[in-house]
Design a protein around this motif. Structure first.
Motif, PDB file in Angstrom:
ATOM      1  N   HIS A 175       0.858  -1.358  -0.391  1.00 36.49           N
ATOM      2  CA  HIS A 175       0.043  -0.185  -0.106  1.00 36.49           C
ATOM      3  C   HIS A 175       0.454   1.258   0.140  1.00 36.49           C
ATOM      4  CE1 HIS A 175      -3.402  -2.412   1.058  1.00 36.49           C
ATOM      5  NE2 HIS A 175      -3.068  -3.154   1.742  1.00 36.49           N
ATOM      6  N   GLY A 176       2.055   1.036  -0.073  1.00 44.42           N
ATOM      7  CA  GLY A 176       2.937   2.044   0.346  1.00 44.42           C
ATOM      8  C   GLY A 176       2.964   3.298   1.492  1.00 44.42           C
ATOM      9  N   VAL A 177       2.284   2.623   2.623  1.00 46.24           N
ATOM     10  CA  VAL A 177       1.977   3.275   3.409  1.00 46.24           C
ATOM     11  C   VAL A 177       2.702   2.461   5.141  1.00 46.24           C
ATOM     12  CG1 VAL A 177      -0.019   5.191   3.413  1.00 46.24           C
ATOM     13  CG2 VAL A 177      -0.147   2.527   4.511  1.00 46.24           C
ATOM     14  N   VAL A 178       2.688   3.639   5.912  1.00 41.75           N
ATOM     15  CA  VAL A 178       2.885   3.191   7.492  1.00 41.75           C
ATOM     16  C   VAL A 178       2.062   3.388   8.555  1.00 41.75           C
ATOM     17  CG1 VAL A 178       5.767   2.952   6.512  1.00 41.75           C
ATOM     18  CG2 VAL A 178       4.588   4.853   8.088  1.00 41.75           C
ATOM     19  N   VAL A 179       2.124   2.071   9.326  1.00 39.01           N
ATOM     20  CA  VAL A 179       1.100   2.565  10.871  1.00 39.01           C
ATOM     21  C   VAL A 179       2.260   3.355  11.265  1.00 39.01           C
ATOM     22  CG1 VAL A 179      -0.292   1.710  12.128  1.00 39.01           C
ATOM     23  CG2 VAL A 179       0.190   0.373   9.437  1.00 39.01           C
ATOM     24  N   PRO A 180       1.002   4.718  11.983  1.00 40.09           N
ATOM     25  CA  PRO A 180       2.376   5.754  12.936  1.00 40.09           C
ATOM     26  C   PRO A 180       2.271   4.838  14.369  1.00 40.09           C
ATOM     27  CG  PRO A 180      -0.066   6.366  12.154  1.00 40.09           C
ATOM     28  CD  PRO A 180       0.683   5.333  11.579  1.00 40.09           C
ATOM     29  N   THR A 181       0.762   3.750  14.483  1.00 46.52           N
ATOM     30  CA  THR A 181       0.610   3.833  15.766  1.00 46.52           C
ATOM     31  C   THR A 181      -0.159   2.245  16.204  1.00 46.52           C
ATOM     32  OG1 THR A 181      -0.519   5.402  16.991  1.00 46.52           O
ATOM     33  CG2 THR A 181      -0.776   3.675  18.083  1.00 46.52           C
ATOM     34  N   ASN A 212      12.075  -0.354  -4.859  1.00 47.59           N
ATOM     35  CA  ASN A 212      12.745   1.341  -5.750  1.00 47.59           C
ATOM     36  C   ASN A 212      11.695   2.357  -4.299  1.00 47.59           C
ATOM     37  OD1 ASN A 212      14.354   0.279  -7.184  1.00 47.59           O
ATOM     38  ND2 ASN A 212      12.462  -0.243  -8.369  1.00 47.59           N
ATOM     39  N   LEU A 213      11.349   1.994  -3.476  1.00 46.46           N
ATOM     40  CA  LEU A 213      10.382   2.944  -2.476  1.00 46.46           C
ATOM     41  C   LEU A 213      11.711   4.436  -1.840  1.00 46.46           C
ATOM     42  CD1 LEU A 213       8.570   1.013  -0.286  1.00 46.46           C
ATOM     43  CD2 LEU A 213       7.918   1.558  -2.392  1.00 46.46           C
ATOM     44  N   PRO A 214      11.123   5.305  -1.674  1.00 45.99           N
ATOM     45  CA  PRO A 214      12.407   6.445  -1.557  1.00 45.99           C
ATOM     46  C   PRO A 214      12.658   5.778   0.463  1.00 45.99           C
ATOM     47  CG  PRO A 214      10.134   6.664  -1.313  1.00 45.99           C
ATOM     48  CD  PRO A 214       9.639   5.843  -1.880  1.00 45.99           C
ATOM     49  N   ASN A 215      13.471   6.470   0.206  1.00 43.97           N
ATOM     50  CA  ASN A 215      14.203   6.739   1.869  1.00 43.97           C
ATOM     51  C   ASN A 215      13.384   7.115   2.618  1.00 43.97           C
ATOM     52  OD1 ASN A 215      17.216   5.103   0.530  1.00 43.97           O
ATOM     53  ND2 ASN A 215      17.820   7.175   0.734  1.00 43.97           N
ATOM     54  N   LYS A 216      12.792   8.635   2.969  1.00 42.66           N
ATOM     55  CA  LYS A 216      12.381   8.405   3.591  1.00 42.66           C
ATOM     56  C   LYS A 216      11.158   7.818   3.807  1.00 42.66           C
ATOM     57  CE  LYS A 216       9.762  13.393   4.681  1.00 42.66           C
ATOM     58  NZ  LYS A 216       8.809  14.637   4.004  1.00 42.66           N
ATOM     59  N   LEU A 217      10.772   7.594   3.400  1.00 45.55           N
ATOM     60  CA  LEU A 217       9.214   5.669   3.575  1.00 45.55           C
ATOM     61  C   LEU A 217       9.981   4.862   4.432  1.00 45.55           C
ATOM     62  CD1 LEU A 217       6.459   6.171   3.222  1.00 45.55           C
ATOM     63  CD2 LEU A 217       7.269   4.467   1.246  1.00 45.55           C
ATOM     64  N   ALA A 219      12.899   5.289   6.527  1.00 45.25           N
ATOM     65  CA  ALA A 219      13.063   5.766   7.719  1.00 45.25           C
ATOM     66  C   ALA A 219      11.261   6.074   8.656  1.00 45.25           C
ATOM     67  CB  ALA A 219      13.586   7.335   7.362  1.00 45.25           C
ATOM     68  N   GLN A 220      10.208   6.233   7.552  1.00 44.77           N
ATOM     69  CA  GLN A 220       9.346   6.124   8.521  1.00 44.77           C
ATOM     70  C   GLN A 220       9.207   4.865   9.201  1.00 44.77           C
ATOM     71  OE1 GLN A 220       6.287   8.114   5.779  1.00 44.77           O
ATOM     72  NE2 GLN A 220       6.969  10.172   6.590  1.00 44.77           N
ATOM     73  N   PHE A 221       9.467   3.608   7.926  1.00 42.07           N
ATOM     74  CA  PHE A 221       8.628   2.077   8.458  1.00 42.07           C
ATOM     75  C   PHE A 221       9.569   1.811  10.115  1.00 42.07           C
ATOM     76  CE2 PHE A 221      10.555  -1.850   8.041  1.00 42.07           C
ATOM     77  CZ  PHE A 221       8.660  -2.947   8.563  1.00 42.07           C
ATOM     78  N   ALA A 222      10.800   1.969   9.963  1.00 41.74           N
ATOM     79  CA  ALA A 222      12.016   2.436  10.855  1.00 41.74           C
ATOM     80  C   ALA A 222      11.644   2.418  12.180  1.00 41.74           C
ATOM     81  CB  ALA A 222      13.261   2.183  10.610  1.00 41.74           C
ATOM     82  N   GLN A 223      11.215   3.920  11.891  1.00 39.73           N
ATOM     83  CA  GLN A 223      10.602   4.873  12.726  1.00 39.73           C
ATOM     84  C   GLN A 223       9.561   4.034  14.261  1.00 39.73           C
ATOM     85  OE1 GLN A 223      10.965   8.635  10.813  1.00 39.73           O
ATOM     86  NE2 GLN A 223      11.558   8.875  13.030  1.00 39.73           N
ATOM     87  N   TYR A 224       8.409   3.724  12.759  1.00 38.30           N
ATOM     88  CA  TYR A 224       6.849   3.160  13.494  1.00 38.30           C
ATOM     89  C   TYR A 224       7.179   2.552  14.077  1.00 38.30           C
ATOM     90  CZ  TYR A 224       5.185   7.869  12.033  1.00 38.30           C
ATOM     91  OH  TYR A 224       5.226   9.363  11.531  1.00 38.30           O
ATOM     92  N   THR A 225       7.525   1.101  13.355  1.00 38.73           N
ATOM     93  CA  THR A 225       7.895   0.074  13.691  1.00 38.73           C
ATOM     94  C   THR A 225       8.498  -0.579  14.864  1.00 38.73           C
ATOM     95  OG1 THR A 225       7.819  -1.058  10.876  1.00 38.73           O
ATOM     96  CG2 THR A 225       8.141  -2.756  12.703  1.00 38.73           C
ATOM     97  N   PHE A 226       9.649   0.562  15.193  1.00 37.26           N
ATOM     98  CA  PHE A 226      10.942   0.386  16.125  1.00 37.26           C
ATOM     99  C   PHE A 226      10.712   1.418  16.746  1.00 37.26           C
ATOM    100  CE2 PHE A 226      12.172  -2.481  12.646  1.00 37.26           C
ATOM    101  CZ  PHE A 226      11.809  -3.824  12.953  1.00 37.26           C
ATOM    102  N   PRO A 227       9.899   1.971  17.014  1.00 36.98           N
ATOM    103  CA  PRO A 227       9.913   3.313  18.637  1.00 36.98           C
ATOM    104  C   PRO A 227      11.562   2.666  19.399  1.00 36.98           C
ATOM    105  CG  PRO A 227       8.144   2.021  18.490  1.00 36.98           C
ATOM    106  CD  PRO A 227       8.678   0.841  17.502  1.00 36.98           C
TER     107      PRO A 227
END
Length: 258
Positions: A175-181, A212-217, A219-227
């Motif tokens: 889906h190209g999105v990350v789950v913040p919570t 081929n996903l952007p680095n910003k996406l 980075a958000q995956f790493a932040q929200y999955t491993f807070p």
């Protein structure tokens, strides 16, 4: 008639009338009152004659224009149309024989049949292509998930935590999105404390690189999955330093993890 023209002509006629009245009174030695009366009479005559001329001219002009519109113009248009038709004769269609007409009809039918067959072939091939692509995407996702599970199992991630990471991967790559919570908060305990920000940043980059996903996406995956590891890191900072090749790393950059 324009107003300025009317005023100019009136002034000229008045001057002409005054001049003639002066000449007449001078010859007969009349006074000022006869002179003024003669000037008024002459001006009235001149002005009346001018108005009569304009009225007659307007009548003649309108009569000519009406005659042109009713008689001359239609005749000119008809002559022009007749001349054009004479210079551009209409070609009579060539009569086809019944056999030729049937052959032409069969040709059209054959083209329609060929078009329907071609469209049916395209539809079948498109369905096959979509099925193959979906199967390949499923196999690729399964391999990515297996790589992540096997990598994190070595650091005592629980089954619930691994399931949550798997779901986060699906959200990212499909889906190209990350789950913040997330319902489960992965804590830095036990063997998981051996992992550093660099390790999990490399893990995120390895996953995103396959799609081929952007680095910003990533980075958000790493932040929200491993807070627990990235609570003091901004997304922009992490996106700029997502790949790490030097130092003691448990999870290294792998551009060909599949």
């Amino acid at each position: 008639m324009p107003k300025w023209f009317h005023i100019t002509v009136s002034v000229l006629l008045a001057l002409l009338a005054i001049g003639n009245s002066i000449l007449i009174c001078g010859e007969h030695h009349w006074g000022y009152i006869p002179c003024a009366a003669i000037a008024i009479v002459l001006f009235a005559c001149f002005y009346g004659f001018l108005r009569l001329c304009f009225w007659a001219g307007a009548k003649i002009t309108f009569a000519y224009a009406d005659a042109f519109q009713k008689h001359v113009r239609p005749r000119i248009e008809v002559e022009a149309i007749q001349k054009y038709i004479a210079e551009h004769p209409i070609e009579k269609p060539v009569q086809q024989s019944p056999i030729e007409e049937m052959a032409e009809h069969n040709k059209v039918l054959n083209q329609e049949v060929r078009l329907r067959r071609f469209m049916a072939t395209c539809k079948r091939e498109r369905e096959q292509y979509i099925a193959i692509k979906e199967k390949a995407d499923e196999e690729k996702l399964a391999k990515i998930q297996a790589y992540v599970r096997q990598t994190l199992m070595a650091f005592d991630f629980t089954d619930e935590e691994l399931f949550q990471v798997n779901e986060c991967i699906v959200s990212l790559v499909v889906h190209g999105v990350v789950v913040p919570t997330l319902p489960i908060k992965i804590e830095r305990t036990g063997k998981k404390m051996q992992l550093t920000q660099h390790d999990l940043a490399n893990l995120s980059w390895n996953i995103a690189n396959q799609y081929n996903l952007p680095n910003k996406l990533a980075a958000q995956f790493a932040q929200y999955t491993f807070p627990a590891w990235f609570w003091n890191t901004t997304t922009d900072t992490l996106a700029k330093k997502l790949k790490h090749r030097s130092g003691d790393l448990y999870i290294k950059i792998d551009e060909n993890i599949l």
